[in-house]
Design an enzyme around this catalytic site. Structure first.
Site, PDB file in Angstrom:
ATOM      1  N   ASN A 149       0.857  -1.184   0.000  1.00  0.00           N
ATOM      2  CA  ASN A 149       0.000   0.000   0.000  1.00  0.00           C
ATOM      3  C   ASN A 149       0.894   1.236   0.000  1.00  0.00           C
ATOM      4  OD1 ASN A 149      -2.908  -1.087   0.460  1.00  0.00           O
ATOM      5  ND2 ASN A 149      -1.646  -2.193   1.947  1.00  0.00           N
ATOM      6  N   GLU A 150       1.161   1.742  -1.187  1.00  0.00           N
ATOM      7  CA  GLU A 150       2.082   2.853  -1.371  1.00  0.00           C
ATOM      8  C   GLU A 150       1.418   4.177  -0.976  1.00  0.00           C
ATOM      9  OE1 GLU A 150       5.103   2.441  -1.910  1.00  0.00           O
ATOM     10  OE2 GLU A 150       5.569   0.915  -3.413  1.00  0.00           O
ATOM     11  N   PRO A 151       2.201   5.273  -0.877  1.00  0.00           N
ATOM     12  CA  PRO A 151       1.617   6.578  -0.575  1.00  0.00           C
ATOM     13  C   PRO A 151       0.415   6.884  -1.463  1.00  0.00           C
ATOM     14  CG  PRO A 151       3.999   6.742  -0.520  1.00  0.00           C
ATOM     15  CD  PRO A 151       3.677   5.350  -1.000  1.00  0.00           C
TER      16      PRO A 151
END
Length: 506
Positions: free
Chosen positions: A29-31
């Protein structure tokens, strides 16, 4: 059935174990990920791909997308444990634990849960306020090292030289306890200023016939036997090239020991170029080139079909090792060494051509003990830059320690041998940690640069540059100048550059 529904059908997650990426991602879950997100296909952040590049044999081979469990699903687990190791993770751990809750750092969402535990090693936790600047959050037990760290931090924070710090500065920045217990503050300032000043020396091997009580190195013996251990064939000149040259100039008996061949960090194109040179040279002197041409063609075929992280053939690995060896010899000669003081150890843990190194063996330690017994040094310089993305530095350091521990049982010279750690290629010691700072003149900076330039295979673009895209010589000069700037800012003499060392007490 969607993944989330399947998990709910089984009663939900009891335990969720997480790592954390340097972007702050949990799972992938990236920025920008939403707090209620579910399992889905995501695009990986560039930094995430860069961190994975070594495992995939180059960033170009790292996938651009991944499937990840969503933050919403993770958050519903009855217990969540996030684990992180190494100083590389320290900045993002600080943001995750102490930063504002934001989609820019998805791990900060974990602050909203009552069921989260962070399991960290000391290095990963090092930037948390309670460890980095504890005086801001609690009363402290003020030992000498913590006091030095705090005063240097205060001077840097308020942008004043140490001797200009006031009681108001102490009181306004969480250090009233120190001022009350050990003040007046001007006496504290003088003590810390003197400590920092005494780390500066132009005599890294000790100054002959001088009072050495306040100097970082001993005056005797006047001419010391020194060994510089270099994990890769260029760490010596990159990290302490100025000190290396100065030790030689000042008449010490200096040896350099290259612990590994560094053959994994040479471009395949360079192998072809050197093989063509060797073939042409042999042809020019009338030597038979038939076997060379066969090996050359085999190399070109192999390289043309080479897969990511595939181990090189012995012939290719040898040529890469020869390239780095010749460069190391050139650099050491430029520093002033004779050939019999240049040692190539080829430690076995490294020499199998794999991205994951073998475990340290007794042979690694034996090769090191044999060299140390031969030289019986008064000084050892070793790489203490454990942020090295190869992992080679820390392995080489522990081999040296193991060798010294063995020799300590039987060799009397070991008790008088000092071990100095250097950094430089990846990051520098904090100012409060430095125990010896060797100032470099503008001319010495140029001499160091020229020594680094001898390592032509590492110029322009290294095979494994890490996060820093600058060339190694640029990194080294910038860090050395920054160390000098920090000393200048604290009110010490202004130098062109400085190389820094910490003594390891073993």
């Amino acid at each position: 059935m969607p993944t989330r529904k399947k998990i709910e059908a089984f009663g939900g997650l009891d335990l969720q174990i997480l790592g954390i990426g340097r972007t702050g991602h949990i799972g992938f879950n990236e920025p920008g990920s939403a707090p209620n997100s579910g399992t889905r296909l995501v695009t990986l952040d560039d930094l995430t791909r860069n961190d994975a590049s070594r495992d995939f044999g180059g960033k170009q081979n790292v996938p651009t997308k991944a499937v990840t469990m969503g933050i919403g699903t993770i958050f519903k687990a009855r217990e969540i444990i996030l684990m992180a190791w190494s100083a590389k993770k320290a900045p993002i751990i600080k943001k995750a634990v102490e930063g504002d809750i934001s989609g820019d750092v998805p791990a900060t969402y974990l602050q909203l849960s009552d069921h989260v535990e962070f399991v960290l090693d000391e290095a990963a936790a090092s930037e948390l306020t309670r460890f980095d600047t504890p005086w801001l959050v609690k009363d402290c037990s003020w030992n000498s090292n913590l006091k030095k760290k705090a005063v240097i931090w205060l001077a840097t924070t308020v942008n004043k030289p140490i001797l200009k710090l006031t009681e108001e500065d102490y009181n306004n920045h969480g250090m009233a306890q120190l001022a009350v217990e050990q003040g007046p503050v001007y006496n504290i300032n003088i003590d810390i200023f003197n400590q920092v000043q005494h780390t500066i020396t132009g005599w890294p091997g000790g100054k002959p016939d001088a009072d050495d009580i306040q100097r970082p190195e001993r005056a005797t013996p006047a001419k010391k036997r020194s060994v510089i251990f270099s994990p890769h064939p260029d760490d010596d000149v990159i990290s302490m090239g100025g000190t290396f040259i100065r030790l030689v100039d000042q008449g010490h008996d200096v040896h350099v020991a290259y612990q590994t061949s560094g053959n994994t960090a040479v471009w395949d194109d360079d192998v072809i170029r050197y093989m063509e040179f060797a073939t042409d040279f042999n042809k020019s002197i009338g030597a038979d080139t038939g076997k060379l041409k066969t090996i050359y063609q085999d190399m070109r075929t192999f390289i043309g079909q080479k897969q990511p992280n595939q181990v090189d053939t012995p012939e290719i690995a040898n040529v890469k090792g020869f390239i780095r060896k010749s460069e190391a010899i050139s650099g050491a000669r430029y520093a002033g060494l004779q050939d019999d003081h240049i040692h190539f150890m080829a430690l076995p843990f490294y020499e199998l051509g794999k991205t994951q190194k073998d475990a340290v063996s007794e042979k690694d330690i034996l090769l090191t003990t044999n060299l140390l017994q031969q030289i019986k040094p008064h000084q050892i310089f070793a790489a203490g830059d454990f942020a090295d993305p190869h992992g080679t530095h820390v392995v080489c350091f522990h081999i040296i320690l193991a060798a010294l521990q063995q020799l300590k049982q039987t060799e009397t010279w070991v008790k008088d041998c000092w071990l100095w750690l250097y950094r430089g290629a990846w990051h520098e010691f904090a100012t409060y940690e430095i125990e010896m700072a060797v100032p470099l003149s503008p001319q010495e900076v140029i001499r160091k640069r020229n020594a680094i330039f001898k390592h032509q295979s590492q110029k322009d673009r290294a095979v494994f540059p890490g996060d820093d895209a600058r060339e190694f010589w640029v990194r080294a000069e910038d860090r050395n100048r920054e160390t000098a700037r920090c000393y200048d800012q604290l009110g010490l003499a202004e130098y062109e550059a400085m190389e820094a060392f910490v003594r390891w007490k073993f």
